[in-house]
Design an enzyme around this catalytic site. Structure first.
Site, short mmCIF file in Angstrom:
data_model
loop_
_atom_site.label_atom_id
_atom_site.label_comp_id
_atom_site.label_asym_id
_atom_site.label_seq_id
_atom_site.Cartn_x
_atom_site.Cartn_y
_atom_site.Cartn_z
N HIS A 119 9.29 -5.07 -29.03
CA HIS A 119 10.37 -5.72 -27.78
C HIS A 119 11.50 -5.10 -27.92
O HIS A 119 12.15 -4.71 -26.98
CB HIS A 119 10.30 -7.26 -28.35
CG HIS A 119 11.24 -7.90 -27.57
ND1 HIS A 119 11.02 -8.45 -26.36
CD2 HIS A 119 12.70 -7.76 -27.47
CE1 HIS A 119 12.09 -9.27 -25.63
NE2 HIS A 119 13.01 -8.79 -26.41
N GLU A 120 12.22 -5.12 -29.23
CA GLU A 120 13.52 -4.32 -29.41
C GLU A 120 13.55 -2.81 -28.98
O GLU A 120 14.65 -2.66 -28.27
CB GLU A 120 14.01 -4.66 -30.77
CG GLU A 120 14.03 -6.07 -31.27
CD GLU A 120 15.01 -6.88 -30.24
OE1 GLU A 120 14.50 -8.19 -30.26
OE2 GLU A 120 15.96 -6.46 -29.49
N HIS A 123 14.44 -2.71 -25.45
CA HIS A 123 15.80 -2.73 -25.02
C HIS A 123 16.63 -1.41 -25.27
O HIS A 123 17.22 -0.88 -24.48
CB HIS A 123 16.42 -3.73 -25.82
CG HIS A 123 16.07 -5.14 -25.58
ND1 HIS A 123 16.19 -5.58 -24.24
CD2 HIS A 123 15.85 -6.23 -26.27
CE1 HIS A 123 15.78 -7.10 -24.21
NE2 HIS A 123 15.45 -7.31 -25.46
N HIS A 129 15.41 -8.25 -20.31
CA HIS A 129 14.29 -9.16 -20.55
C HIS A 129 13.39 -9.23 -19.06
O HIS A 129 13.94 -9.18 -18.11
CB HIS A 129 14.81 -10.46 -20.84
CG HIS A 129 15.15 -10.42 -22.57
ND1 HIS A 129 16.19 -11.25 -22.87
CD2 HIS A 129 14.51 -9.91 -23.48
CE1 HIS A 129 16.16 -11.15 -24.13
NE2 HIS A 129 15.40 -10.24 -24.58
#
Lengths: 369, 81
Positions: A119-120, A123, A129
């Site tokens: 997930h990170e 970014h 998101h």
């Protein structure tokens, strides 16, 4: 999916990453593996390559931090905020921080590091998101099993908006056009190695991934996971306790951690081969002795992985040492203490204690035929 | 309890303030007084969050909104700064 305002992205396709600070709640090897798989989730979907740096500045600096760690986004102890990352850019851009106060896990008891890392890194590559609850980029934590993980569609669309797809407009061929007929009883392998909890079998432009006891074995194209190798791997072996694998083609070899290549190709002279050796046929790491055996024609060499030197009084004759193994050795791998030699369509199970072959099967039986 | 709250658990009110300050802070942080008396800013932040998570957009701090606020999550804001 959402992009950041101004849609920041990396202009280059090969990014460096470095794990500057590890956590106390997982082994370094587990952290390395989770990070490698977290990055691979994105490089499988977009034309991105990640190269691990072991010192100095990297595009994506990764660290486990406690509380206030100097970036004006302090962590809050167990639960709550798990991690954060910064959008692509110089300096802090791309950097990824994990809250060291969390109970990190390689499974589902605690926070699965692969899940949060993947997930990170979204970014760090330029994704904000997503409001799609099925997306990896949804803000709240939802456990994902790393083995067999495939990036949800919403995330694939987001990352390909920024970096395009791996091949123009088409899904990457997981099975190349001339996929050798897996159940051809004459099938032989170019190379075989362990990799984490899988066994990889290489032939021409294809490789099969087999998990230890699972029957689901599917062919993939080598280019899709090892773009630098493309096809015709000569040999491969893994030093599992280092989480490192080595792939050989002609006079060169590549080092990988999982499926992530570490740096550029090197020459096999690094191992101390005599200059006339320009290619090796097979390689196998023996866990007990911590030695790697390299097979070249009718001979074999022994490399001491602990002292990182080729052993003296080698090469020796394969016939003398491994009686019962017939023909040229195409590939070799150690599984549960036995050495399996692959020679043409046959696989020889060699018992090092009895110093003899104890079973012979078809090579193709190892990929489910 | 003030109109903006469907519940009056002070702990949840602080949880909500911290959450909105962290993840929906692009129009500044909230005062605790706003949390009690309500304000346009608070209501609009709650609506933004409820919309992002597909909740019923009421502008009120109800149970389903607070339960999302209590879930472990990524520290990046949902409303990108």
């Amino acid at each position: 999916y959402h992009l950041f305002p101004g849609e920041p992205k990396w202009e280059k396709k090969t990014l460096t990453y470095r794990i500057a600070k590890y956590t106390t709640s997982l082994s370094k090897l587990d952290v390395d593996r989770a990070v490698d798989m977290g990055l691979k989730a994105w490089s499988d979907a977009a034309p991105l390559n990640f190269v691990k740096a072991n010192q100095g500045e990297a595009d994506i600096m990764i660290s486990f931090e406690n509380g206030d760690h100097g970036d004006s986004y302090p962590f809050d102890g167990p639960r709550g905020t798990l991690a954060h990352a910064f959008a692509p850019g110089e300096g802090l851009g791309g950097d990824t921080h994990f809250d060291n106060a969390e109970k990190w896990s390689t499974g589902s008891n605690g926070f699965n590091l692969f899940t949060v890392a993947a997930h990170e890194f979204g970014h760090a590559l330029g994704l904000g998101h997503s409001s799609d609850p099925s997306a990896l980029m949804y803000p709240t934590y939802k456990y994902q099993h790393p083995i067999g993980f495939r990036l949800p569609n919403d995330d694939v669309k987001g990352i390909q908006t920024l970096y395009g797809s791996n091949v123009s407009g088409k899904e990457l061929p997981t099975v190349p056009a001339n996929n050798p007929n897996a159940c051809d009883s004459n099938l032989s392998f170019d190379a075989v190695t362990g990799l984490g909890n899988e066994l990889l079998f290489f032939k021409d432009r294809t490789f099969w991934r087999r998990q230890a006891y699972l029957a689901n074995i599917r062919p993939s194209s080598i280019a899709s996971s090892f773009p630098q190798l493309m096809a015709n791997v000569d040999a491969a072996y893994e030093v599992a306790d280092r989480g490192t694998a080595y792939f050989f083609k002609g006079p060169h070899y590549w080092v990988t951690r999982g499926l992530i290549t570490q740096g550029s190709p090197r020459t096999i002279q690094d191992f101390g081969f005599p200059n006339h050796v320009q290619k090796i046929d097979a390689a196998v790491y023996l866990k007990n002795t911590k030695k790697t055996l390299f097979f070249v024609g009718d001979d074999f060499y022994s490399y001491d992985e602990s002292r990182r030197i080729m052993e003296y009084d080698y090469p020796k004759s394969i016939d003398d040492e491994f009686s019962g193994v017939e023909g040229k050795v195409d590939a070799a791998v150690e599984v549960n203490g036995y050495i399996y030699f692959f020679s043409g369509p046959k696989a020889y199970k060699y018992d090092t204690e009895k110093e003899d072959v104890v079973n012979v099967v078809k090579s193709s039986s190892w990929i489910g035929c | 309890a003030p109109a903006v709250f469907a519940l009056s658990n002070w702990k949840d009110i602080y949880t909500a303030k911290e959450y909105l300050d962290k993840y929906y802070s692009n129009s500044g942080k909230l005062q605790i007084s706003e949390m009690v008396a309500g304000s346009v800013s608070l209501s609009s932040k709650l609506k933004k969050m409820q919309q992002f998570f597909g909740l019923q957009v009421t502008g009120k701090l109800d149970y389903s909104t607070v339960s999302i606020m209590k879930k472990p999550r990524c520290g990046m804001p949902d409303v990108a700064n």
